[in-house]
Design a protein around this motif. Structure first.
Motif, PDB file in Angstrom:
ATOM      1  N   UNK A 434       0.822  -1.208   0.000  1.00  0.00           N
ATOM      2  CA  UNK A 434       0.000   0.000   0.000  1.00  0.00           C
ATOM      3  C   UNK A 434       0.855   1.256   0.000  1.00  0.00           C
ATOM      4  N   UNK A 435       1.928   1.243   0.810  1.00  0.00           N
ATOM      5  CA  UNK A 435       2.857   2.377   0.847  1.00  0.00           C
ATOM      6  C   UNK A 435       3.527   2.548  -0.515  1.00  0.00           C
ATOM      7  N   UNK A 436       3.829   1.429  -1.176  1.00  0.00           N
ATOM      8  CA  UNK A 436       4.460   1.492  -2.502  1.00  0.00           C
ATOM      9  C   UNK A 436       3.546   2.193  -3.505  1.00  0.00           C
ATOM     10  N   UNK A 437       2.254   1.873  -3.460  1.00  0.00           N
ATOM     11  CA  UNK A 437       1.298   2.512  -4.369  1.00  0.00           C
ATOM     12  C   UNK A 437       1.199   3.998  -4.074  1.00  0.00           C
ATOM     13  N   UNK A 438       1.106   4.365  -2.784  1.00  0.00           N
ATOM     14  CA  UNK A 438       1.008   5.770  -2.396  1.00  0.00           C
ATOM     15  C   UNK A 438       2.273   6.525  -2.807  1.00  0.00           C
ATOM     16  N   UNK A 439       3.427   5.902  -2.618  1.00  0.00           N
ATOM     17  CA  UNK A 439       4.694   6.543  -3.003  1.00  0.00           C
ATOM     18  C   UNK A 439       4.749   6.777  -4.509  1.00  0.00           C
ATOM     19  N   UNK A 440       4.293   5.788  -5.278  1.00  0.00           N
ATOM     20  CA  UNK A 440       4.292   5.925  -6.735  1.00  0.00           C
ATOM     21  C   UNK A 440       3.387   7.079  -7.171  1.00  0.00           C
ATOM     22  N   UNK A 441       2.221   7.190  -6.535  1.00  0.00           N
ATOM     23  CA  UNK A 441       1.308   8.289  -6.858  1.00  0.00           C
ATOM     24  C   UNK A 441       1.932   9.641  -6.509  1.00  0.00           C
ATOM     25  N   UNK A 442       2.646   9.684  -5.392  1.00  0.00           N
ATOM     26  CA  UNK A 442       3.301  10.935  -4.980  1.00  0.00           C
ATOM     27  C   UNK A 442       4.379  11.334  -5.980  1.00  0.00           C
ATOM     28  N   UNK A 443       5.125  10.351  -6.477  1.00  0.00           N
ATOM     29  CA  UNK A 443       6.156  10.627  -7.487  1.00  0.00           C
ATOM     30  C   UNK A 443       5.519  11.149  -8.774  1.00  0.00           C
ATOM     31  N   UNK A 444       4.413  10.516  -9.182  1.00  0.00           N
ATOM     32  CA  UNK A 444       3.703  10.962 -10.387  1.00  0.00           C
ATOM     33  C   UNK A 444       3.251  12.407 -10.216  1.00  0.00           C
ATOM     34  N   UNK A 445       2.741  12.742  -9.034  1.00  0.00           N
ATOM     35  CA  UNK A 445       2.283  14.115  -8.788  1.00  0.00           C
ATOM     36  C   UNK A 445       3.446  15.101  -8.890  1.00  0.00           C
ATOM     37  N   UNK A 446       4.580  14.738  -8.325  1.00  0.00           N
ATOM     38  CA  UNK A 446       5.741  15.630  -8.379  1.00  0.00           C
ATOM     39  C   UNK A 446       6.222  15.827  -9.807  1.00  0.00           C
ATOM     40  N   UNK A 447       6.223  14.757 -10.602  1.00  0.00           N
ATOM     41  CA  UNK A 447       6.698  14.837 -11.977  1.00  0.00           C
ATOM     42  C   UNK A 447       5.791  15.670 -12.867  1.00  0.00           C
ATOM     43  N   UNK A 448       4.487  15.623 -12.578  1.00  0.00           N
ATOM     44  CA  UNK A 448       3.541  16.330 -13.440  1.00  0.00           C
ATOM     45  C   UNK A 448       3.225  17.732 -12.933  1.00  0.00           C
ATOM     46  N   UNK A 449       3.760  18.091 -11.770  1.00  0.00           N
ATOM     47  CA  UNK A 449       3.407  19.373 -11.165  1.00  0.00           C
ATOM     48  C   UNK A 449       3.922  20.527 -12.003  1.00  0.00           C
ATOM     49  N   UNK A 450       3.041  21.445 -12.270  1.00  0.00           N
ATOM     50  CA  UNK A 450       3.396  22.636 -13.050  1.00  0.00           C
ATOM     51  C   UNK A 450       2.415  23.746 -12.683  1.00  0.00           C
ATOM     52  N   UNK A 451       2.726  24.979 -12.972  1.00  0.00           N
ATOM     53  CA  UNK A 451       1.788  26.055 -12.625  1.00  0.00           C
ATOM     54  C   UNK A 451       0.422  25.819 -13.256  1.00  0.00           C
ATOM     55  N   UNK A 452      -0.628  25.880 -12.442  1.00  0.00           N
ATOM     56  CA  UNK A 452      -1.985  25.660 -12.941  1.00  0.00           C
ATOM     57  C   UNK A 452      -2.485  26.900 -13.670  1.00  0.00           C
ATOM     58  N   UNK A 453      -3.300  26.711 -14.707  1.00  0.00           N
ATOM     59  CA  UNK A 453      -3.841  27.854 -15.446  1.00  0.00           C
ATOM     60  C   UNK A 453      -4.807  28.660 -14.591  1.00  0.00           C
ATOM     61  N   UNK A 454      -5.025  29.897 -15.010  1.00  0.00           N
ATOM     62  CA  UNK A 454      -5.971  30.739 -14.292  1.00  0.00           C
ATOM     63  C   UNK A 454      -7.343  30.071 -14.240  1.00  0.00           C
TER      64      UNK A 454
END
Length: 476
Positions: A434-454
């Motif tokens: 379960x921790x592995x899945x949560x960690x993978x999701x957190x990594x995906x979020x960090x990789x895709x993070x970018x300034x959100x549009x208005x």
């Protein structure tokens, strides 16, 4: 096929109060109670009903916290939106995908279980083919309209609730000596090694197992956003249903322990059947198998609904491909629903091809996910209380008790349960995966993070709920 939702194209308000009541009542009554309770009784002894009581209390308090937020800000995104608001974009992203992961795996798992059950009656038909057929039928029901899902779940849940009530009535008559040939006796509670034959530890550690059999009651806060009066529906459901569920679990387990010696309960075999056989009800096994099949279909139905709505929310928040939020004129997120069904078919294939590797990993990894979600709910309510008090017209009509002391104790209790999983050999793997899945999701979020549009929800301040964001995904 449909249009991508914006503030003018929300989901339809097709669920009625009776649908919501049965959804929340029936959502937790499944094979985990009818069959899984055998392992708890076998380990904890006659005191097993206390395990269900403690677990039910924890679930009740988490639901009370969620109910406070959902009644003030009803939203299809429910706790994922509250996590985003209280704890930031990462919390909303990871909680939403964790919840989606849990339910989409439930879809595949329940389809396989249903296939295995029907295969016993129709041995000539492969399990995978039956499972695929069940998925097709339930997908068709969910594609019609949200009211079709609600009506199907109303009757599925009604059968399960009726079965529990009938069992409690029959068992109660037997225990009180009012059944032909029965006499008043509670000797089985103490004559086979005492009330706690294996000590208190199994009673407390059993919470880890039992809590997963009580998952599902929170679906009502997701579904309520598709009703005409979501705030009122949430208050009624959370206030009454959890207490009734607590009574079902605790009473039925206690009655079983009184009727049948705990050391004669075989793990993996239904203690309900054992108790009914002791009472002298003919055909108890066949009757219960039919009820368990209904429970499986109910979970499959709920899983498709919940996972598709979570995809709808994630897509609307920019955390999933935008096309997954497209709704047809009946207000059904068709593409998102079909995506969930596709994952279900994949799980069925994994179960047929790699039952002891890939499929087992998917199931185990979903084990601890719900505790992660519960922890995020508790932390979100702690963070949001002041803002909700300040911004809710007329003040909060539905409150968590003894804030902030009780919410802090709830969060601490969840952490203790998670920690105990790390020290128990039979649950350690579930926690790590379960921790592995949560960690993978957190990594995906960090990789895709970018300034959100208005205008995007993530542009909203972290410490404030954006009314426009909420209304965009709330049926008024």
């Amino acid at each position: 096929m449909g249009t991508v939702p914006d503030e003018t194209t929300p989901l339809k308000a097709g669920l009625k109060q009776r649908h919501l009541t049965m959804i929340s009542l029936g959502g937790v009554i499944g094979a985990g109670l009818f069959i899984g309770s055998s392992a708890i009784i076998h380990e904890a002894g006659p005191g097993a009903f206390l395990t269900y009581g403690l677990t039910g209390l924890l679930v009740l308090l988490v639901m009370r916290q969620l109910g406070e937020m959902a009644a003030a800000r009803p939203s299809t995104g429910s706790f994922t939106d509250y996590a985003r608001t209280a704890l930031g974009p990462w919390a909303g992203f990871s909680t939403g995908w964790l919840y989606w992961y849990f339910w989409v795996i439930v879809v595949g798992f329940e389809a396989v279980v249903g296939g295995q059950m029907i295969n016993k009656w129709m041995p000539g038909v492969p399990v995978w083919l039956i499972a695929a057929g069940l998925l097709i039928v339930m997908s068709a029901i969910n594609l019609l309209a949200v009211g079709s899902f609600g009506e199907a779940e109303y009757w599925f849940a009604g059968i399960k609730v009726a079965a529990i009530i009938v069992f409690i009535l029959l068992a109660g008559l037997f225990v009180l000596g009012l059944w032909p040939g029965a006499h008043l006796s509670f000797s089985h509670l103490t004559d086979h090694g005492g009330f706690f034959p294996n000590g208190l530890t199994p009673v407390l550690s059993g919470v880890v197992v039992v809590i997963f059999s009580m998952t599902g009651v929170e679906v009502v806060t997701v579904a309520a956003a598709e009703s005409k009066e979501p705030s009122s529906a949430i208050r009624k459901a959370v206030s009454s249903v959890v207490f009734r569920i607590l009574a079902f679990f605790v009473l039925s387990t206690l009655l079983i322990a009184v009727i049948k010696p705990w050391d004669q309960i075989t793990p993996g075999e239904s203690p309900f059947v054992a108790a009914l056989d002791e009472i002298g009800i003919p055909g108890a096994a066949d009757l219960l198998n039919a009820v368990v099949l209904v429970a499986v279909l109910s979970c499959l139905n709920s899983g498709l609904y919940t996972s598709s709505r979570m995809l709808f929310v994630l897509a609307g928040r920019g955390d999933a491909p935008r096309w997954m939020a497209a709704v047809n004129r009946r207000g059904v997120p068709v593409k998102g629903l079909l995506s969930c069904t596709a994952v279900g078919y994949a799980c069925v294939a994994f179960a047929a091809l790699w039952p002891d590797t890939v499929f087992l990993f998917l199931i185990n990894a979903s084990g601890a996910v719900f505790l992660f979600v519960y922890l995020m709910i508790s932390l979100s309510q702690l963070r949001m209380r002041k803002h909700l008090e300040a911004t809710t017209p007329g003040g909060l009509q539905f409150r968590m008790w003894l804030h902030p002391v009780l919410p802090l104790l709830v969060a601490a209790a969840i952490v203790v349960v998670l920690t105990s999983m790390a020290f128990a050999s039979d649950t350690r793997l579930e926690l790590l995966q379960g921790i592995a899945v949560w960690s993978l999701l957190s990594i995906v979020h960090l990789l895709r993070r970018r300034p959100a549009p208005e205008g995007h929800p993530e542009r909203a301040p972290r410490d404030a709920v954006s009314g426009d964001v909420e209304r965009a995904h709330t049926v008024s």
